[in-house]
Design a protein around this motif. Sequence first.
Motif, mmCIF file in Angstrom:
data_model
loop_
_atom_site.group_PDB
_atom_site.id
_atom_site.type_symbol
_atom_site.label_atom_id
_atom_site.label_comp_id
_atom_site.label_asym_id
_atom_site.label_seq_id
_atom_site.Cartn_x
_atom_site.Cartn_y
_atom_site.Cartn_z
ATOM 1 N N GLY A 193 0.804 -1.217 0.000
ATOM 2 C CA GLY A 193 0.000 0.000 0.000
ATOM 3 C C GLY A 193 0.839 1.270 0.000
ATOM 4 N N PRO A 194 0.157 2.403 0.047
ATOM 5 C CA PRO A 194 0.845 3.697 0.081
ATOM 6 C C PRO A 194 1.140 4.098 1.525
ATOM 7 C CG PRO A 194 -1.498 4.066 0.000
ATOM 8 C CD PRO A 194 -1.306 2.567 0.036
ATOM 9 N N THR A 195 1.838 5.199 1.689
ATOM 10 C CA THR A 195 1.876 5.874 2.986
ATOM 11 C C THR A 195 1.260 7.252 2.804
ATOM 12 O OG1 THR A 195 4.096 6.778 2.612
ATOM 13 C CG2 THR A 195 3.943 4.655 3.745
ATOM 14 N N ARG A 196 0.857 7.858 3.913
ATOM 15 C CA ARG A 196 0.298 9.204 3.904
ATOM 16 C C ARG A 196 1.156 10.103 4.796
ATOM 17 N NH1 ARG A 196 -6.208 7.946 4.739
ATOM 18 N NH2 ARG A 196 -6.572 7.078 2.639
ATOM 19 N N TYR A 198 0.960 13.655 6.383
ATOM 20 C CA TYR A 198 -0.059 14.680 6.638
ATOM 21 C C TYR A 198 0.533 16.087 6.702
ATOM 22 C CZ TYR A 198 -3.941 11.499 7.299
ATOM 23 O OH TYR A 198 -4.944 10.586 7.081
ATOM 24 N N LEU A 199 -0.168 17.019 6.033
ATOM 25 C CA LEU A 199 0.137 18.448 6.137
ATOM 26 C C LEU A 199 -0.615 19.062 7.319
ATOM 27 C CD1 LEU A 199 -0.360 19.217 2.359
ATOM 28 C CD2 LEU A 199 1.833 19.036 3.510
ATOM 29 N N ASP A 200 -1.852 18.606 7.482
ATOM 30 C CA ASP A 200 -2.702 19.010 8.601
ATOM 31 C C ASP A 200 -3.706 17.871 8.789
ATOM 32 O OD1 ASP A 200 -4.850 19.334 6.789
ATOM 33 O OD2 ASP A 200 -4.465 21.469 6.531
ATOM 34 N N PRO A 201 -4.682 17.975 9.676
ATOM 35 C CA PRO A 201 -5.557 16.824 9.934
ATOM 36 C C PRO A 201 -6.350 16.317 8.737
ATOM 37 C CG PRO A 201 -5.714 18.405 11.727
ATOM 38 C CD PRO A 201 -4.901 19.063 10.658
ATOM 39 N N VAL A 202 -6.475 17.104 7.656
ATOM 40 C CA VAL A 202 -7.311 16.666 6.529
ATOM 41 C C VAL A 202 -6.578 16.617 5.197
ATOM 42 C CG1 VAL A 202 -9.407 17.514 7.650
ATOM 43 C CG2 VAL A 202 -8.153 19.011 6.095
ATOM 44 N N ARG A 203 -5.327 17.020 5.143
ATOM 45 C CA ARG A 203 -4.581 17.031 3.877
ATOM 46 C C ARG A 203 -3.295 16.221 4.044
ATOM 47 N NH1 ARG A 203 -5.837 22.606 4.721
ATOM 48 N NH2 ARG A 203 -7.479 23.386 3.332
ATOM 49 N N PHE A 204 -2.952 15.492 2.989
ATOM 50 C CA PHE A 204 -1.734 14.690 3.065
ATOM 51 C C PHE A 204 -1.141 14.487 1.674
ATOM 52 C CE2 PHE A 204 -5.421 11.784 3.062
ATOM 53 C CZ PHE A 204 -5.194 11.040 1.914
ATOM 54 N N LEU A 205 0.134 14.092 1.641
ATOM 55 C CA LEU A 205 0.822 13.686 0.422
ATOM 56 C C LEU A 205 0.787 12.165 0.346
ATOM 57 C CD1 LEU A 205 4.025 15.913 0.752
ATOM 58 C CD2 LEU A 205 1.929 16.443 -0.510
ATOM 59 N N SER A 206 0.461 11.625 -0.818
ATOM 60 C CA SER A 206 0.381 10.174 -0.951
ATOM 61 C C SER A 206 0.508 9.801 -2.420
ATOM 62 C CB SER A 206 -0.931 9.649 -0.352
ATOM 63 O OG SER A 206 -0.917 8.247 -0.264
ATOM 64 N N ASN A 207 0.092 8.586 -2.771
ATOM 65 C CA ASN A 207 0.117 8.101 -4.152
ATOM 66 C C ASN A 207 -1.048 7.139 -4.344
ATOM 67 O OD1 ASN A 207 1.093 5.228 -3.614
ATOM 68 N ND2 ASN A 207 2.724 6.423 -2.653
ATOM 69 N N PRO A 208 -1.353 6.737 -5.572
ATOM 70 C CA PRO A 208 -2.567 5.930 -5.821
ATOM 71 C C PRO A 208 -2.430 4.433 -5.558
ATOM 72 C CG PRO A 208 -1.921 7.246 -7.753
ATOM 73 C CD PRO A 208 -0.761 7.211 -6.826
ATOM 74 N N SER A 209 -1.362 3.984 -4.904
ATOM 75 C CA SER A 209 -1.186 2.547 -4.684
ATOM 76 C C SER A 209 -2.406 1.949 -3.972
ATOM 77 C CB SER A 209 0.061 2.288 -3.844
ATOM 78 O OG SER A 209 0.150 0.920 -3.486
ATOM 79 N N SER A 210 -2.894 0.822 -4.496
ATOM 80 C CA SER A 210 -4.052 0.143 -3.902
ATOM 81 C C SER A 210 -3.645 -0.902 -2.876
ATOM 82 C CB SER A 210 -4.873 -0.543 -4.999
ATOM 83 O OG SER A 210 -4.115 -1.604 -5.580
ATOM 84 N N GLY A 211 -2.388 -1.316 -2.892
ATOM 85 C CA GLY A 211 -1.926 -2.381 -2.005
ATOM 86 C C GLY A 211 -2.148 -3.783 -2.539
ATOM 87 N N PRO A 234 -2.497 2.726 4.291
ATOM 88 C CA PRO A 234 -3.961 2.848 4.156
ATOM 89 C C PRO A 234 -4.459 2.264 2.826
ATOM 90 C CG PRO A 234 -2.965 4.937 4.819
ATOM 91 C CD PRO A 234 -1.845 4.044 4.402
ATOM 92 N N THR A 235 -5.335 1.287 2.905
ATOM 93 C CA THR A 235 -5.972 0.709 1.723
ATOM 94 C C THR A 235 -7.434 0.437 2.058
ATOM 95 O OG1 THR A 235 -5.748 -1.659 2.157
ATOM 96 C CG2 THR A 235 -3.800 -0.532 1.289
ATOM 97 N N CYS A 236 -8.215 0.130 1.026
ATOM 98 C CA CYS A 236 -9.607 -0.255 1.246
ATOM 99 C C CYS A 236 -9.749 -1.774 1.251
ATOM 100 C CB CYS A 236 -10.515 0.358 0.175
ATOM 101 S SG CYS A 236 -10.091 -0.117 -1.500
ATOM 102 N N LEU A 237 -8.628 -2.502 1.291
ATOM 103 C CA LEU A 237 -8.658 -3.963 1.300
ATOM 104 C C LEU A 237 -8.861 -4.481 2.715
ATOM 105 C CD1 LEU A 237 -5.625 -4.596 -1.084
ATOM 106 C CD2 LEU A 237 -8.046 -4.505 -1.683
ATOM 107 N N GLN A 238 -9.578 -5.590 2.839
ATOM 108 C CA GLN A 238 -9.786 -6.206 4.141
ATOM 109 C C GLN A 238 -8.525 -6.908 4.607
ATOM 110 O OE1 GLN A 238 -13.188 -8.800 3.947
ATOM 111 N NE2 GLN A 238 -14.642 -7.127 4.132
ATOM 112 N N ASP A 239 -8.344 -6.972 5.933
ATOM 113 C CA ASP A 239 -7.204 -7.695 6.489
ATOM 114 C C ASP A 239 -7.283 -9.161 6.076
ATOM 115 O OD1 ASP A 239 -6.571 -5.335 7.710
ATOM 116 O OD2 ASP A 239 -6.844 -6.056 9.768
ATOM 117 N N PRO A 240 -6.240 -9.712 5.478
ATOM 118 C CA PRO A 240 -6.258 -11.140 5.140
ATOM 119 C C PRO A 240 -6.235 -11.985 6.416
ATOM 120 C CG PRO A 240 -4.532 -9.964 3.933
ATOM 121 C CD PRO A 240 -5.008 -9.051 5.004
ATOM 122 N N TRP A 241 -6.851 -13.136 6.365
ATOM 123 C CA TRP A 241 -6.829 -14.050 7.501
ATOM 124 C C TRP A 241 -5.497 -14.790 7.536
ATOM 125 C CZ3 TRP A 241 -6.051 -19.213 6.515
ATOM 126 C CH2 TRP A 241 -6.249 -19.636 5.196
#
Length: 401
Positions: A193-196, A198-211, A234-241
């Motif tokens: 996945g990517p990393t984030r 943060y510039l402030d609580p709502v803005r950050f630098l990142s990339n489009p990696s899906s993981g 941070p990804t939208c993928l579920q934790d693998p078992w």
Amino acid sequence: MARVLVAVTGGVAAIKAPHLLRLLKRAGHEVRVLATPRALEFVTPLSLAVAAGGEVATEEAWFRPDGRALHIDLARFADLVLVAPATADALAKAALGLGDDLLSATLLAGPRRVAWAPAMNEAMWLAPQTQGHVERLKALGHAFFGPGHGPLAAEGEGEGWGRMLEPEELLERVRALLTPKDLSGLKLLVSAGPTREYLDPVRFLSNPSSGRMGYALAEAARDRGAEVVLVSGPTCLQDPWGMEVVRVESALEMRAAILERYPHLQAVVMAAAVADYRPAEVHRDKEPKTGEEKTLRLLPNPDILKELGANKGNRVLVGFAMETREGLHRAKEKLLRKNLDLIALNYVGREGVGFGSEENEVVLLSRTGEVEELSRRPKREVAHRILDWVKLFWKEYGHAQ
């Protein structure tokens, strides 16, 4: 791929059986289906037949006109019998060695592997009788997929243990059960996945990696018997078992999580797209929009992969190189500079294999000089080929049992 007999018994979760059959077929398995009389009160023979692509084995068809016994044919057909959903009654009959219906007779006829996906009320699942049957079947080599925790079917029962795992997870469990365990004993960490930053609580630098590439590597290694740690941005993928999953956000958090576990590992695959820079100043409150130009001062993040390579020892170390041009030259330089065993080169912007895709296209470069091009294919297949290289170096370093 394997030949799978899905045995559907009489629980509400039987309505999910057609979806499970379609998933198994889509994954390349040859599928047949058996349904008990009670199962057919929840799902129709036609829906099962369409999903399986063939006739449904039922009590009415037990003994064929030509004299062959259907339960013997089914047991010999199956590389795996998956009972899904599995009721308490079906478990009890199998544990006691009964054979008075098509399913229990098929299980008694000696299929190569049997797996159960229990589905019942929590009280029934936790009953001493049921647990005793489960232990007896486990002693016979049967596998159990779940049950999971969640909403129960009966009105007013709320949530509890006893819910059948979802078809997507059952497919993963089948895949893992049938995969040879050639990486048993390997302690492997995968970053994804990517990393984030943060510039402030709502803005950050990142990339489009899906993981997806990192998760495919972690899941494939788990299926092959490795002890896996997945450190994920941070990804939208579920934790693998079946593995330790560590969720992080920033590059510094990822570095800390990996270095903490590094002394106990035998291999690391760094598939994460770690941000190269972080803001020099992080604001505690949201910065208001002013409409004016702003200058952003950035600090370099630690090079986690280079740090691992400097303390490599006899660990297997794999990295990724994402380029837009001059890929081979840069990948070779990165391989040497960071003291890697293998690097996977892929190109940003190629249609169908970029960020978020289910497929990838890579060139593998090894420290021994080999170059292997992998044409476009599912990321799980790419993952297995990378793990073949990990296995090779793992043996070379004397870790393999």
